[in-house]
Design a protein around this motif. Structure first.
Motif, mmCIF file in Angstrom:
data_model
loop_
_atom_site.group_PDB
_atom_site.id
_atom_site.type_symbol
_atom_site.label_atom_id
_atom_site.label_comp_id
_atom_site.label_asym_id
_atom_site.label_seq_id
_atom_site.Cartn_x
_atom_site.Cartn_y
_atom_site.Cartn_z
ATOM 1 N N LEU A 48 0.767 -1.351 -0.081
ATOM 2 C CA LEU A 48 0.117 0.100 -0.006
ATOM 3 C C LEU A 48 0.643 1.231 0.216
ATOM 4 N N ALA A 49 1.306 1.234 -1.383
ATOM 5 C CA ALA A 49 2.284 2.325 -1.015
ATOM 6 C C ALA A 49 2.046 3.912 -2.492
ATOM 7 N N PRO A 50 1.204 4.521 -1.546
ATOM 8 C CA PRO A 50 0.838 5.311 -2.834
ATOM 9 C C PRO A 50 1.707 6.596 -2.970
ATOM 10 N N TYR A 51 2.870 6.824 -2.335
ATOM 11 C CA TYR A 51 3.386 7.690 -2.551
ATOM 12 C C TYR A 51 4.708 6.650 -4.110
ATOM 13 N N CYS A 52 5.164 6.002 -3.416
ATOM 14 C CA CYS A 52 6.396 5.319 -4.400
ATOM 15 C C CYS A 52 5.803 4.275 -5.446
ATOM 16 N N GLU A 62 -1.752 8.224 -5.629
ATOM 17 C CA GLU A 62 -1.266 8.873 -4.558
ATOM 18 C C GLU A 62 -2.597 8.914 -3.497
ATOM 19 N N LYS A 63 -3.770 10.009 -4.347
ATOM 20 C CA LYS A 63 -4.866 10.612 -3.563
ATOM 21 C C LYS A 63 -5.620 8.963 -3.136
ATOM 22 N N TRP A 64 -5.758 8.650 -4.297
ATOM 23 C CA TRP A 64 -6.961 7.055 -3.728
ATOM 24 C C TRP A 64 -5.859 6.445 -3.139
ATOM 25 N N GLY A 65 -5.017 6.248 -3.182
ATOM 26 C CA GLY A 65 -3.675 4.831 -2.597
ATOM 27 C C GLY A 65 -4.239 5.202 -0.961
ATOM 28 N N VAL A 66 -3.889 7.081 -0.331
ATOM 29 C CA VAL A 66 -3.850 7.167 0.582
ATOM 30 C C VAL A 66 -5.190 6.914 1.177
ATOM 31 N N LYS A 67 -6.064 7.506 0.650
ATOM 32 C CA LYS A 67 -7.346 6.958 0.595
ATOM 33 C C LYS A 67 -7.433 5.171 0.771
ATOM 34 N N ALA A 68 -6.867 4.516 0.333
ATOM 35 C CA ALA A 68 -6.999 2.852 0.257
ATOM 36 C C ALA A 68 -6.275 2.314 1.684
ATOM 37 N N ILE A 69 -5.684 2.578 2.403
ATOM 38 C CA ILE A 69 -4.912 2.811 3.632
ATOM 39 C C ILE A 69 -5.227 2.759 4.846
ATOM 40 N N ALA A 133 7.509 6.807 5.549
ATOM 41 C CA ALA A 133 6.837 6.765 6.356
ATOM 42 C C ALA A 133 5.604 5.860 6.742
ATOM 43 N N SER A 134 4.507 6.700 6.360
ATOM 44 C CA SER A 134 3.134 6.512 6.367
ATOM 45 C C SER A 134 2.615 5.308 5.470
ATOM 46 N N GLU A 135 3.744 5.172 4.554
ATOM 47 C CA GLU A 135 2.888 3.465 3.289
ATOM 48 C C GLU A 135 2.617 2.299 4.569
ATOM 49 N N ALA A 136 1.927 1.495 3.699
ATOM 50 C CA ALA A 136 1.705 0.091 4.821
ATOM 51 C C ALA A 136 2.542 -0.776 3.493
ATOM 52 N N HIS A 137 1.367 -2.101 4.407
ATOM 53 C CA HIS A 137 1.337 -3.686 3.282
ATOM 54 C C HIS A 137 0.691 -4.040 3.976
ATOM 55 N N TYR A 300 -4.453 -3.601 -4.759
ATOM 56 C CA TYR A 300 -5.127 -3.444 -3.435
ATOM 57 C C TYR A 300 -5.178 -1.843 -3.263
ATOM 58 N N LEU A 301 -4.167 -1.380 -4.016
ATOM 59 C CA LEU A 301 -4.331 0.840 -3.789
ATOM 60 C C LEU A 301 -5.044 1.277 -4.403
ATOM 61 N N LEU A 302 -5.836 0.649 -5.275
ATOM 62 C CA LEU A 302 -6.767 1.459 -6.027
ATOM 63 C C LEU A 302 -8.229 0.236 -6.094
ATOM 64 N N ALA A 303 -8.378 -0.575 -5.426
ATOM 65 C CA ALA A 303 -9.477 -1.225 -5.805
ATOM 66 C C ALA A 303 -10.863 -0.695 -4.242
#
Length: 323
Positions: A48-52, A62-69, A133-137, A300-303
């Motif tokens: 779950l890496a919207p910035y990378c 990035e926008k949708w990915g941050v919400k996905a986390i 730092a704010s990303e996840a998996h 997994y980032l956009l679903a």
């Protein structure tokens, strides 16, 4: 509420099903008997890496990915690991690290000492890195199984492929690769992965190794298992992985840490990820069929965002039908 058939039990279909189910929809899921096993969702890295991902993707990721986390953490908090992402490069490839930094945000530059503090097993191996730092998996297989379990517990029926669509008011097609021959705008992106086991390495977060030819990511799983992935090949061929790909994987992993040379190969997997020209998912509607496809490498980032959009579309139509 209308009767809804959802075709497909990958991350796209299951997140849509979960959103609709939790908002009171009457749904049935049609999927292969073995469920998501063997699908692109099954072989995903789960980062779950919207910035990378904005290194080579549209800024909407990035926008949708941050919400996905936040979505995954709300739905499956026990499975989401929020330790961030670490990006490194061999000293000779530091230009790749500079390029990556110039194209992304949300990171801090960490020194060799700070890098070693974050991941002791990488101490002394790299001059510096980027820490998001704010990303996840998340472990994709556990996530899929957990969603299926929640839905079944709530009374959602799972039926075989070929369910008669005439019995339903609305059909949501999330069959991924199966639509490659039906949607002329889709193309296949082949991805290859290894699962390896070693007790000699311990990582607490995904590590991305930048390389001009073989970029690679390593994602820690439970029981000393690591998922190694990298390839994005323009092909819908599901043939077994080649020896060249395996050697490139292992050579790059060896650069990250030599102990990978002694790791046990647990599984080798190949998946084909459908993609549109813009590498973004599309939601389409024709009569009573809504299709969702084209997640590329960002399933997994956009679903979650796509699931919310479809849920809003369905609920709005239901309200209109009552007026």
């Amino acid at each position: 509420m209308k009767k809804i058939l959802i075709k497909g039990a990958g991350v796209g279909g299951l997140t849509v099903a979960y959103e609709l189910f939790t908002h009171g929809a009457h749904i049935t899921i049609a999927a292969p008997e073995n469920g998501p096993a063997g699908s692109a969702s099954w072989y995903a890295g789960g980062m779950l890496a919207p910035y990378c991902e904005c290194d080579n993707a549209d800024s909407i990721i990035e926008k949708w990915g941050v919400k996905a986390i936040k979505w995954w953490h709300k739905v499956l908090p026990e499975l989401v690991v929020r330790h961030g992402t670490l990006v490194v490069a061999a000293p000779r490839d530091n230009v790749e690290l500079d390029r990556f930094a110039a194209r992304t945000t949300g990171y801090e530059i960490v020194s060799a000492k700070e890098l070693g503090d974050l991941e002791p097993d990488l101490a002394g191996r790299f001059q510096h890195g980027l820490f998001f730092a704010s990303e996840a998996h998340i472990d994709p297989r556990k996530a899929l199984d957990a969603l299926i379990g929640r839905l079944k517990k709530g009374g959602v029926a799972f039926v075989a492929i070929g369910e008669n669509e005439k019995d339903y008011d609305l059909v949501i097609d999330a069959t991924g690769r199966a639509r490659l021959q039906l949607d002329g705008q889709l193309r296949g992106i082949r991805g290859e992965m290894l699962l390896v086991r070693t007790t000699d390495i311990h990582f607490s977060r995904p590590i991305r190794l930048l390389h001009p030819r073989i970029p690679l990511y390593v994602v820690p799983r439970q029981k000393n298992i690591f998922m190694i992935g990298a390839t994005m090949i323009e092909s819908d061929n599901l043939r077994p992985i080649t020896t060249r790909s395996i050697m490139e994987f292992l050579n790059a992993a060896y650069i990250l840490h030599p102990a990978f040379a002694e790791a046990e190969i647990v599984e080798i997997g190949v998946g084909v990820r459908p993609a549109y020209a813009d590498n973004l998912p599309h939601v389409k509607r024709k009569d009573k069929v809504i299709s969702i496809n084209g997640f590329y490498r960002h399933g997994y980032l956009l679903a979650p965002e796509m699931a919310i959009q479809i849920k809003n579309m369905v609920l709005q139509n239901c309200v209109q039908d009552l007026l």
